[in-house]
Scaffold this active site. Structure first.
Site, short mmCIF file in Angstrom:
data_model
loop_
_atom_site.label_atom_id
_atom_site.label_comp_id
_atom_site.label_asym_id
_atom_site.label_seq_id
_atom_site.Cartn_x
_atom_site.Cartn_y
_atom_site.Cartn_z
CG HIS A 110 15.87 -10.15 8.92
ND1 HIS A 110 16.70 -9.43 8.12
CD2 HIS A 110 16.30 -9.95 10.19
CE1 HIS A 110 17.61 -8.82 8.86
NE2 HIS A 110 17.40 -9.13 10.12
CG ASP A 154 15.15 -9.71 5.01
OD1 ASP A 154 14.61 -8.65 5.36
OD2 ASP A 154 16.23 -10.14 5.50
CG MET A 213 22.32 -16.95 10.12
SD MET A 213 21.37 -15.44 9.79
CE MET A 213 22.63 -14.19 9.92
CD GLU A 240 23.88 -9.23 14.93
OE1 GLU A 240 23.26 -10.13 14.32
OE2 GLU A 240 24.12 -8.12 14.45
CE LYS A 258 23.34 -1.49 16.21
NZ LYS A 258 22.45 -1.28 15.05
CD GLU A 283 26.91 -5.84 12.83
OE1 GLU A 283 26.01 -6.69 12.70
OE2 GLU A 283 26.76 -4.64 12.56
CG HIS A 343 26.61 -4.62 16.61
ND1 HIS A 343 25.72 -5.67 16.59
CD2 HIS A 343 26.25 -3.82 15.57
CE1 HIS A 343 24.85 -5.50 15.60
NE2 HIS A 343 25.17 -4.38 14.96
CG ASP A 381 26.45 -10.27 11.59
OD1 ASP A 381 26.45 -11.43 11.13
OD2 ASP A 381 25.41 -9.66 11.90
CG ASP A 399 24.34 0.60 13.08
OD1 ASP A 399 25.41 0.04 12.78
OD2 ASP A 399 23.25 0.01 13.12
CG ASP A 444 25.40 -1.71 9.24
OD1 ASP A 444 26.03 -2.25 10.16
OD2 ASP A 444 24.15 -1.65 9.22
CG ASP A 484 24.59 -7.19 9.29
OD1 ASP A 484 23.90 -6.71 8.38
OD2 ASP A 484 24.23 -7.19 10.48
C1 GCO Z 1 21.84 -4.23 12.93
C2 GCO Z 1 22.09 -5.71 13.04
C3 GCO Z 1 21.23 -6.52 12.10
C4 GCO Z 1 21.26 -8.00 12.41
C5 GCO Z 1 20.25 -8.74 11.57
C6 GCO Z 1 20.38 -10.22 11.64
O1 GCO Z 1 22.68 -3.48 13.40
O2 GCO Z 1 20.82 -3.82 12.38
O3 GCO Z 1 23.44 -5.95 12.83
O4 GCO Z 1 21.65 -6.28 10.78
O5 GCO Z 1 22.52 -8.54 12.20
O6 GCO Z 1 19.00 -8.35 11.99
O7 GCO Z 1 20.00 -10.68 12.85
MN MN Z 2 24.41 -7.77 12.41
MN MN Z 3 24.62 -4.10 12.92
#
Ligand code: GCO
Ligand code: MN
Ligand code: MN
Length: 387
Positions: A54, A57, A88, A181, A183, A217, A220, A245, A255, A257, A287
């Site tokens: 980002h 970041d 990306m 993306e 979610k 993702e 998601h 992702d 969530d 991850d 991700d």
């Molecule tokens: C989340 C998202 C993020 C995005 C990221 C890139 O659930 O927080 O998956 O991690 O993928 O902001 O766009």
């Molecule tokens: Mn993501």
């Molecule tokens: Mn995510």
């Protein structure tokens, strides 16, 4: 060596993933922050192909021009030294309190304008670093109460923003595609365009749909209890799988991850098999982030684990395709004597007449065996390593 990640496997990580400091809504960070250059160096020698980021970041939003230059110089040096690339980029449109009501869909026109300006800059930064995919994750594009805004108006605002940014990219002559993306929720109670299917429908309403695809993702779709591989297949079928992702997520939880393949192994297998079978050539972007209990040595294990599990599942997929018993079963259930080949030519009045004249013995049709229990057990045994 077996399952050794290599750059040609196109494994990438977000700076925010390996650089995640272990903060959660209930507790403070458990790891000290690393600089972007240190985050790149953490992946050195791991076999990873790239890092994604980002805007914030890499360059903090309040950095001076001199600070920005120093950070970028150091980051580019780390990329050079490690051979890691940036495929990306994206913008953080969710962390700053200014985005508490969304970015492109915020009610305040000043916030919407600021979001647009921030993305113009993030696109420039991404392109400068070599990115050819730009991801839009609209984490705050949603509501807690639908009294606050109309979903129709929000769609229009989001569409206007994307149309504007597509024109910008074309005007600059950038080689950049957009990947949306979806979610369903977190951090908003409801996020607009919550699934791959919803996003695909939305893309067809844009001025320049060719430029825009998907970044699905795992977590998601799992948050909604959906089959991720089916969603990915739909995006692929539409020519819209621009990025992906990878992580892991149990249904019905927060969530998570998690490290790729760590909790829903069978789903991860079908996903890898799909990507490899169709020949998906884009980044395999993780991700995910390490457990809050991990130190940076364990974060390296986490990153290595994501890549190794992918490669192990890739080998399992090849075994599945080469397994004579499995393939014989598949051939049996799909066996076709060509009796209805006339339907493949599509609609015509003649075909309708012929079809009307057919008789179907439903009881006999029901007797045709479909030994899916056997097929699934063979799959399980293959995955468990006893085949
Ligand atoms: C989340 C998202 C993020 C995005 C990221 C890139 O659930 O927080 O998956 O991690 O993928 O902001 O766009
Ligand atoms: Mn993501
Ligand atoms: Mn995510």
């Amino acid at each position: 060596m077996a399952y050794e990640p290599q750059p040609e496997h196109k494994f990438t990580f977000g700076l925010w993933t390996v650089g995640n400091i272990g903060r959660d809504p209930f507790g403070a960070p458990t790891r000290d922050p690393l600089t972007p250059a240190q985050q790149v160096r953490l992946l050195e020698g791991s076999g990873a192909y790239g890092v994604n980021f980002h805007d914030d970041d890499l360059v903090p939003v309040d950095a001076t021009a001199a600070e920005r230059d120093a950070i970028i110089r150091e980051f580019k040096q780390a990329l050079n030294d490690t051979g890691i690339v940036v495929p990306m980029a994206t913008a953080n449109l969710f962390g700053d309190p200014v985005f508490k009501d969304g970015a492109f869909t915020a009610n305040d026109p000043k916030v919407r304008a600021y979001a647009l300006q921030k993305v113009l800059r993030a696109i420039d930064l991404g392109v400068e670093m070599g990115a050819s995919v730009y991801v839009f994750w609209g984490g705050r594009e949603g509501t807690e109460t639908d009294s606050s805004k109309s979903p129709l108006e929000s769609s229009q605002r989001f569409r206007d923003a994307l149309n504007f940014l597509c024109r910008y990219v074309r005007d600059q002559g950038y080689n950049l595609k957009f990947a949306l993306e979806p979610k369903p929720n977190e951090p908003r109670s409801d996020i607009y365009l919550p699934s791959v299917g919803a996003m695909l429908g939305f893309i067809s309403t844009l001025d320049d749909p060719e430029m825009v695809g998907l970044n699905p993702e795992v977590a998601h779709e799992h948050m909604s209890g959906l089959n991720f591989t089916h969603a990915v297949a739909q995006a692929w079928d539409a020519g819209k799988l621009f990025h992906i992702d990878l992580n892991d997520q149990l249904f019905g939880r927060y969530d998570q991850d998690f490290r790729f393949g760590s909790v829903m192994l069978k789903q991860a297998f079908y996903l890898v098999k799909f990507l490899e079978d169709v020949g998906y050539a884009g980044s395999r972007h993780f991700d995910a982030h390490a457990y809050r209990t991990s130190d940076y040595a364990d974060v390296k294990e986490f990153a290595r684990g994501c890549m190794r599990t992918y490669l192990i599942l890739k080998e399992k997929a090849a075994r599945f395709n080469a397994d004579s018993e499995i393939q014989a079963l598949l051939a049996e259930v799909k066996a076709d004597e060509g009796q209805y080949a006339y339907l493949a030519g599509g609609y015509s009045r003649e075909v309708v007449a012929r079809l009307r004249g057919e008789t179907f013995d439903r009881a006999a049709m029901n007797r045709r065996p479909l030994p899916y229990e056997r097929l699934d057990q063979l799959t399980i045994e293959l995955l468990l390593g006893v085949r």
